[in-house]
Design a protein around this motif. Structure first.
Motif, PDB file in Angstrom:
ATOM      1  N   PHE A 151     -11.320  -0.997  19.206  1.00 12.52           N
ATOM      2  CA  PHE A 151      -9.900  -1.124  18.896  1.00 12.52           C
ATOM      3  C   PHE A 151      -9.664  -2.453  18.199  1.00 12.52           C
ATOM      4  CE2 PHE A 151      -8.267  -4.190  22.083  1.00 12.52           C
ATOM      5  CZ  PHE A 151      -9.406  -4.336  22.849  1.00 12.52           C
ATOM      6  N   ASN A 174       0.867  -1.184   0.000  1.00 14.62           N
ATOM      7  CA  ASN A 174       0.000   0.000   0.000  1.00 14.62           C
ATOM      8  C   ASN A 174       0.896   1.222   0.000  1.00 14.62           C
ATOM      9  OD1 ASN A 174       0.316   1.038   2.883  1.00 14.62           O
ATOM     10  ND2 ASN A 174      -0.229  -1.119   3.247  1.00 14.62           N
ATOM     11  N   LEU A 191      -8.755   5.705  -3.364  1.00 17.23           N
ATOM     12  CA  LEU A 191      -8.305   5.738  -1.986  1.00 17.23           C
ATOM     13  C   LEU A 191      -6.786   5.816  -1.912  1.00 17.23           C
ATOM     14  CD1 LEU A 191      -8.781   5.484   1.055  1.00 17.23           C
ATOM     15  CD2 LEU A 191      -8.758   3.011   0.769  1.00 17.23           C
ATOM     16  N   SER A 205     -13.365   1.097  10.732  1.00 17.08           N
ATOM     17  CA  SER A 205     -14.175   2.219  10.265  1.00 17.08           C
ATOM     18  C   SER A 205     -15.652   1.857  10.098  1.00 17.08           C
ATOM     19  CB  SER A 205     -13.583   2.852   9.005  1.00 17.08           C
ATOM     20  OG  SER A 205     -13.289   1.880   8.048  1.00 17.08           O
ATOM     21  N   PRO A 206     -15.996   0.630   9.634  1.00 15.13           N
ATOM     22  CA  PRO A 206     -17.435   0.322   9.583  1.00 15.13           C
ATOM     23  C   PRO A 206     -18.098   0.414  10.955  1.00 15.13           C
ATOM     24  CG  PRO A 206     -16.225  -1.253   8.272  1.00 15.13           C
ATOM     25  CD  PRO A 206     -15.209  -0.413   8.970  1.00 15.13           C
ATOM     26  N   ALA A 207     -17.388  -0.028  12.004  1.00 16.41           N
ATOM     27  CA  ALA A 207     -17.977   0.022  13.342  1.00 16.41           C
ATOM     28  C   ALA A 207     -18.245   1.471  13.747  1.00 16.41           C
ATOM     29  CB  ALA A 207     -17.056  -0.650  14.349  1.00 16.41           C
ATOM     30  N   GLN A 251     -10.992   6.899   3.629  1.00 12.77           N
ATOM     31  CA  GLN A 251     -12.063   5.914   3.427  1.00 12.77           C
ATOM     32  C   GLN A 251     -13.408   6.507   3.784  1.00 12.77           C
ATOM     33  OE1 GLN A 251     -11.468   2.466   5.851  1.00 12.77           O
ATOM     34  NE2 GLN A 251      -9.657   1.906   4.664  1.00 12.77           N
ATOM     35  N   PHE A 272      -5.290   6.589   5.873  1.00 14.02           N
ATOM     36  CA  PHE A 272      -6.261   5.735   5.179  1.00 14.02           C
ATOM     37  C   PHE A 272      -7.693   5.912   5.658  1.00 14.02           C
ATOM     38  CE2 PHE A 272      -2.409   3.454   4.105  1.00 14.02           C
ATOM     39  CZ  PHE A 272      -2.620   3.300   2.753  1.00 14.02           C
ATOM     40  N   GLU A 273      -7.892   5.675   6.957  1.00 11.14           N
ATOM     41  CA  GLU A 273      -9.269   5.619   7.426  1.00 11.14           C
ATOM     42  C   GLU A 273     -10.026   6.925   7.198  1.00 11.14           C
ATOM     43  OE1 GLU A 273      -7.267   3.398   8.601  1.00 11.14           O
ATOM     44  OE2 GLU A 273      -8.427   1.629   9.151  1.00 11.14           O
ATOM     45  N   ILE A 326     -18.785  10.194   4.752  1.00 17.14           N
ATOM     46  CA  ILE A 326     -18.924  10.486   6.177  1.00 17.14           C
ATOM     47  C   ILE A 326     -17.642  11.183   6.630  1.00 17.14           C
ATOM     48  CG2 ILE A 326     -19.204   9.469   8.479  1.00 17.14           C
ATOM     49  CD1 ILE A 326     -20.659   7.152   7.057  1.00 17.14           C
ATOM     50  N   GLU A 338     -16.823   7.293   1.599  1.00 12.17           N
ATOM     51  CA  GLU A 338     -18.164   6.835   1.941  1.00 12.17           C
ATOM     52  C   GLU A 338     -19.102   8.006   2.239  1.00 12.17           C
ATOM     53  OE1 GLU A 338     -19.342   3.869   1.730  1.00 12.17           O
ATOM     54  OE2 GLU A 338     -17.451   2.807   1.354  1.00 12.17           O
ATOM     55  N   TRP A 341     -11.627  -6.625  12.750  1.00 14.15           N
ATOM     56  CA  TRP A 341     -11.436  -6.340  11.326  1.00 14.15           C
ATOM     57  C   TRP A 341     -12.198  -5.122  10.804  1.00 14.15           C
ATOM     58  CZ3 TRP A 341     -11.843 -11.851  12.025  1.00 14.15           C
ATOM     59  CH2 TRP A 341     -10.645 -12.526  11.738  1.00 14.15           C
ATOM     60  N   SER A 342     -13.026  -4.550  11.613  1.00 13.49           N
ATOM     61  CA  SER A 342     -13.923  -3.554  11.019  1.00 13.49           C
ATOM     62  C   SER A 342     -13.895  -2.246  11.788  1.00 13.49           C
ATOM     63  CB  SER A 342     -15.335  -4.109  10.956  1.00 13.49           C
ATOM     64  OG  SER A 342     -15.729  -4.569  12.228  1.00 13.49           O
ATOM     65  N   MET A 384     -18.543   4.110  11.554  1.00 11.84           N
ATOM     66  CA  MET A 384     -19.498   4.731  10.635  1.00 11.84           C
ATOM     67  C   MET A 384     -20.923   4.279  10.924  1.00 11.84           C
ATOM     68  SD  MET A 384     -17.586   5.011   6.940  1.00 11.84           S
ATOM     69  CE  MET A 384     -16.984   3.356   6.798  1.00 11.84           C
ATOM     70  N   SER A 385     -21.071   3.029  11.324  1.00 13.93           N
ATOM     71  CA  SER A 385     -22.426   2.542  11.591  1.00 13.93           C
ATOM     72  C   SER A 385     -22.864   2.866  13.011  1.00 13.93           C
ATOM     73  CB  SER A 385     -22.502   1.044  11.334  1.00 13.93           C
ATOM     74  OG  SER A 385     -21.618   0.366  12.199  1.00 13.93           O
TER      75      SER A 385
END
Ligand SMILES: Nc1ncnc2c1ncn2[C@@H]1O[C@H](COP(=O)(O)OP(=O)(O)OP(=O)(O)O)[C@@H](O)[C@H]1O
Ligand SMILES: Nc1ncnc2c1ncn2[C@@H]1O[C@H](COP(=O)(O)OP(=O)(O)OP(=O)(O)O)[C@@H](O)[C@H]1O
Ligand SMILES: [Mg+2]
Ligand SMILES: [Mg+2]
Lengths: 248, 246, 292, 248, 246
Positions: C110, C13, C240, C144-146, C166, C162-163, C172, C170, C141-142, C148-149
């Motif tokens: 975390f 990356n 990204l 940013s989804p955690a 990301q 990165f985040e 947000i 999305e 594993w999640s 964001m949601s």
């Protein structure tokens, strides 16, 4: 007891791998080192083991029940089979990290998201093995049951199920083996307790000894669970085949 | 055990083929058979001529066989529900005791098993002492008698018996024959056997099936005793006919 | 040419810009090196493999190095790849958490790496909040989804390059609370580690020289260097990574072989104060410089 | 063909989950979005799918062979069984991240460490199901074979193995389902190619669309593989039971 | 098929119990039986008296049964390797054709199957046309004849037959009996049957086993023809004895 010898074998194997391949202790620590860590952290390990064990038990119970129910449903509705089998097969091809956010979104970070994950892993071998056996009832028996005027559900219950018990037992044996690792993987979905969490934590902190101690606890749990289920399974299989129990 | 009136007869008309798809290889027929209502009909014939297949035609052929024609009650109705079948293979359920195997039909139909009648039947076929034993631990003849008890338990107006006494010794055979004859009197029975003496003693009607078709054998009125001279004469007649048929 | 294997910390990356550019522009070849770049899935493996002599060089994180050395792994930092922290405490721009003080009684996600709790503890302390006052959830594993949601109110362990991007993709908006601005001593996020007993110092020095040249090229030619990077693999050429490339650029170590001893000493003390390492080791146990 | 309808069912299910639960697209994207991503990245996906497919095939082949050999060995040496079964069971209880460094240390970063991981996953259900079936040969047949003077190995080969084929098939069906996820997990050991790599990468970079596109490819692969193995298995089972093939 | 000399006889001495652990429930004996070398011995008796168990004592009892005593060749050697057994259940291997079932013994021993002899045997038991057919698709009597052909194929000096002709019609039965009698002449045969006529016609020695023990029946020299008056007299004697035994 009779587990001591195989256990000794495994330890010897492990120790000789360490000696022969000269693998460094931070990748594969020698048994003695792990034993010391295990003993030194027994309270910590026990605390986390209890969490995992309860997930294992609930997961195994629910997975077995759900698997049996699904197999029965599929056996009763061969048309459903066509529609549902692909969904089941598909469910097994989704990696845990894809499911993790979905599971935590729906089930939160509590016990349930872990149990769901463990369940998904245990469920399939039970369903698959039981269903395979349910559709293999000897045709002559089915014919006889038809002539007797048996209803579909009672033929299932009194004929096809008992005849399929060896298959179910084969599936349960697999499930017993997968239940602990299922719970561990479930804990990767998001947990702050349990042996899976402890493994990840020790791995992150380079505490290989503690990680292997946790692995050892899981391994013992798996072997014991398998032995218990195996014992039950042998009895039920012998009953289903009308054979005597081995005289020992 | 009382028969409900009216008892139907049986009627078969047609052929059976070995290949379900192409209809190649004819196993049986074309022939037409009627079994008179309320009578005991014995069917004899060379091994492999299709006797079991004929019986199964009334209850359902094994996978891979195909019937062209009809196998029905003489009322024209489907036999299922009216017939009981004792197949050539005992087909006991290995996880059940002898007694449980007798009343398995009740279980499958969702009725309450009639313990008393099942026990009485076991007693009558000489297995009174073996009721609680696992059925796989019975001798060959005991298993056959158990299968017979199971068939009698069904209490059906039409009964198909495929060599039901073949594994029994002379004495047991006579006793069990009488039990069956007694319990099934007034019902329609189609009974496949290889034993001319058995047929001669027990049958109201006798049919011989060979490769050229069905031949009825006339049965005189007699006493149903093995030592009745009429029975012995019929036995030798049958034996001669069977030797000729082969 | 000398064969050399380098295990990255994760899949390729933009963080690995200098290595990829050095490879693509032939700077390794200029140094007489043939470098095999290996990308693992789990960041905790590379230091183990380097320590085991299975790789000449591995990329790891400075905080991890302190823990690993404390656990007896034969490892030392030999160079620097990214010279600032990348880690940050990520919250929603218009969420309930506007400052550290707002975290009291909230859920923080975390992903276990080993030191997140220590960093978080240090960040919370000035606001008078203890680790007991927040609920820590391992979201593994999640990250940013955690966030964001809305399942957690903040996450620690997210990478600022990165985040944040990301979340922007999305739609947000996120906010980064930087550890080094909230009581955590500054550290090198990505470093090169090697087994001091088996390493070939000369090779490593040449390797670092090549990456130094590549870093300068990247700084001088940000757009060309991005094109070079993006051309290496189809899955890397996306929006990204393009955004991340720009954000990572100023953080690459311009002098990869230079060692700031004070940084290592301060962080070792920090970890000791937080109870993560049993003794304070001298910097020479942790890091060396290799010179050509 | 006959897979279209179940596939449609799955898509409907998926879409309605998205509608009903209102799950955000970055956690579970709607099918349409995944389809677009899938099509847009078809070259990329195909390239990585080929890598995974070859791992799946090699893993399945080796896993099946090794599983069969182990089951045969265990069946021939019931004493070995006691010693080896716990080792096998144990091998299933070790999480991938514990094994990963050991596997890379021994097998390097190439294809083999991934195949070993996949193999470990596929291997067990085959061994377990086949072994369960091998020890369940009807005793009357074994007695007859003994009276005939059969040698141990030939009795195994000409009697116990054919009689156990339905069990083996049950295991192979499971293996076919586990092979793709096994290869994916194998890729977690460290890879720069393959669908598992692509998923982890997309996950780490929150490219949910691409991740689900890769999952979809794996799912299709799994369902097809299962269908192929299932077809073969049905034929062999019918042969072993002496039954006609269903006339269709 | 030629017998290798010398042919051993059989000797049983002791009891068989149903419970392997406790030795409770005696199924058979105590009794002592000898089968003279080179002769055909028929064993008759009521169903469930232990005939099959006695046969199995020579080759291995089912799980759960225990023998106290010995079941050996009259040389004192173990019977395994010298005997062939045709059990009461055909026990065919369902995945094999009829022909493959005949030579399965060769396969299991690692010999080259003797195609010609297997085919000839099938022909002799009247299954010449069924060789290539799957064995599950044979009629009951055909399966029994197949099992007999398999036993004859074994070519052993001692042969144990458990109701080998019970599922055959009169004509086939006579034919197959003659085939067996012919092919096994000079060997030691222990043959369990329920058919007195069969025993009378075929046996050199006859034993009746009932709950009180073994009773030998004297067999006069006769022509081995079913219509020989001596055979018919012996048949009625046997029938009477069996009716008494029950
Ligand atoms: N596996 C077993 N466990 C316990 N009891 C058994 C077992 N097999 C047979 N028996 C019992 O042993 C007795 C003798 O059985 P056996 O099969 O030897 O009889 P048989 O003389 O061959 O009868 P038949 O003429 O009906 O075949 C019977 O009462 C039977 O119930
Ligand atoms: N499932 C099957 N598929 C094909 N052929 C079959 C099948 N079952 C039986 N047959 C054949 O059909 C013929 C008739 O068989 P059937 O069982 O009806 O004979 P049977 O008259 O009852 O003989 P037996 O007296 O030997 O029991 C035989 O030649 C047999 O080989
Ligand atoms: Mg028949
Ligand atoms: Mg018997």
């Amino acid at each position: 007891m009779k587990y001591l010898l195989p256990a000794a074998l495994i330890l010897c194997l492990w120790q000789s791998v360490v000696w022969v391949t000269d693998v460094p202790a931070f990748i594969l620590p020698p048994p003695a080192k792990v034993a010391v860590t295990l003993w030194g952290n027994r309270a910590l390990l026990a605390e986390h083991a209890i969490v995992t064990l309860s997930e294992v038990m609930i997961g195994l119970l629910l997975g077995a029940i759900l698997g049996m129910v699904t197999a029965l449903g599929l056996a009763m509705a061969p048309r459903l089979d066509r529609w549902l089998k692909p969904v089941l097969v598909l469910s097994q091809s989704i990696p845990v990290f894809v499911l993790a956010p979905i599971l935590t979104l729906w089930f939160g970070y509590g016990l349930w998201s872990k149990i769901m994950m463990a369940l998904l892993i245990i469920y399939f071998p039970v369903t698959s093995a039981f269903h395979d056996a349910l559709v293999a009832t000897p045709p002559a028996w089915l014919r006889q049951a038809e002539v007797m005027g048996g209803t579909r559900w009672r033929v299932l219950w009194f004929l096809r199920v008992p005849a399929a018990l060896p298959g179910l037992m084969s599936g349960l044996r697999l499930a017993a083996v997968y239940a602990p690792i299922g719970a561990i993987i479930g804990e990767w979905v998001g947990a702050s307790r349990g042996l899976g969490y402890l493994m990840l934590l020790s791995n992150g902190r380079a505490k290989t000894g503690l990680m292997f101690a946790a692995v050892l606890v899981v391994a013992v749990m798996t072997i014991l669970l398998h032995a218990v289920v195996n014992r039950l399974a042998c009895k039920i299989e012998n009953k289903s085949r009308g054979q005597a129990e081995p005289s020992l | 055990m009382t028969a409900r009136a009216p008892v139907p007869g049986l009627s078969f008309e047609g052929s059976v083929f070995a290949d379900a798809r192409t209809g190649a290889r004819r196993l049986l027929g074309p022939l037409s058979l009627t079994v008179t209502a309320g009578r005991w009909t014995c069917l004899l014939g060379p091994s492999g001529v299709g006797k079991s297949t004929l019986l199964q035609a009334f209850t359902g052929l094994p996978d891979g066989l195909r019937m062209d024609g009809s196998a029905v009650l003489d009322t024209g109705a489907q036999p299922l529900g009216q017939v009981a079948l004792m197949a050539q293979d005992a087909g006991l359920l290995p996880w059940l005791s002898a007694l449980q195997n007798v009343w398995i039909g009740s279980r499958l139909r969702g009725e309450r098993p009639d313990h008393a009648r099942a026990k009485a039947l076991l007693e009558q076929v000489g297995l009174g002492a073996q009721g609680a034993q696992n059925c796989t631990r019975l001798s060959g003849g005991q298993q056959q008698r158990l299968a017979l008890a199971r068939t009698l338990y069904e209490d059906r107006p039409v009964v198909l018996l495929d060599e039901p006494f073949s594994a029994l010794d002379v004495a047991t055979r006579l006793r069990v024959q009488d039990v069956a004859r007694d319990l099934l009197s007034g019902r329609t029975v189609l009974h496949v056997t290889h034993d001319p003496a058995e047929a001669a003693r027990i049958a109201d009607d006798i049919l011989i099936l060979d490769h050229s078709g069905l031949t009825p054998v006339s049965v005189p009125q007699h006493s149903k005793q093995a030592d009745d001279p009429k029975v012995q004469a019929l036995t030798s007649d049958l034996t001669r006919l069977l030797l000729e048929a082969a | 040419a000398d064969q050399m294997s380098v295990v990255l910390d994760w899949f390729v990356n933009p963080d690995h810009g200098p290595i990829i550019v050095a490879q693509e522009n032939g700077y390794f070849a200029e140094q007489g090196l043939e470098v095999e770049v290996i990308a693992p899935a789990d960041p905790s493996d590379p230091p183990k493999l380097a320590a085991a002599g299975k790789a000449d060089l591995a990329i790891s994180y400075q905080p991890q190095l302190h823990l690993q050395v404390a656990e007896g792994l034969p490892l030392k930092r030999v160079g620097t790849l990214v010279a600032t922290p990348l880690n940050c405490l990520l919250t929603l721009e218009d969420g309930p958490v506007q400052s550290i003080a707002d975290l009291a009684g909230r859920k923080i996600g975390f992903s276990i790496a080993g030191v997140e709790e220590a960093l978080l503890g240090a960040m919370l302390q000035p606001a008078g909040i203890g680790l007991d006052d927040v609920e820590l959830v391992n979201v593994n594993w999640s990250l940013s989804p955690a966030l964001m949601s809305g399942q957690v109110d903040a996450v620690i362990g997210a990478f600022r390059n990165f985040e944040l991007n990301q979340m922007e993709i999305e739609g947000i908006a996120g906010r980064c609370l930087y550890p080094e601005e909230h009581g955590v001593p500054a550290y090198d996020e990505l470093i090169y580690v090697a087994n001091p007993d088996t390493m070939d110092a000369d090779q490593i020095a040449r390797f670092l020289a090549a990456t130094e040249k590549a870093t300068q090229y990247i700084v001088n030619h940000p757009d060309e260097s991005w094109k070079i990077f993006a051309a290496t693999s189809a899955e890397l050429d996306d929006a990204l990574n393009a955004m991340a490339w720009q954000d990572t650029l100023p953080r690459f170590a311009l002098r990869p072989s230079a060692l700031d001893e004070g940084r290592y000493a301060r962080f070792e003390t920090f970890l000791h104060d937080r109870g993560l390492v049993p003794t304070v080791r001298p910097v020479s146990d942790l890091a060396v410089t290799v010179a050509q």
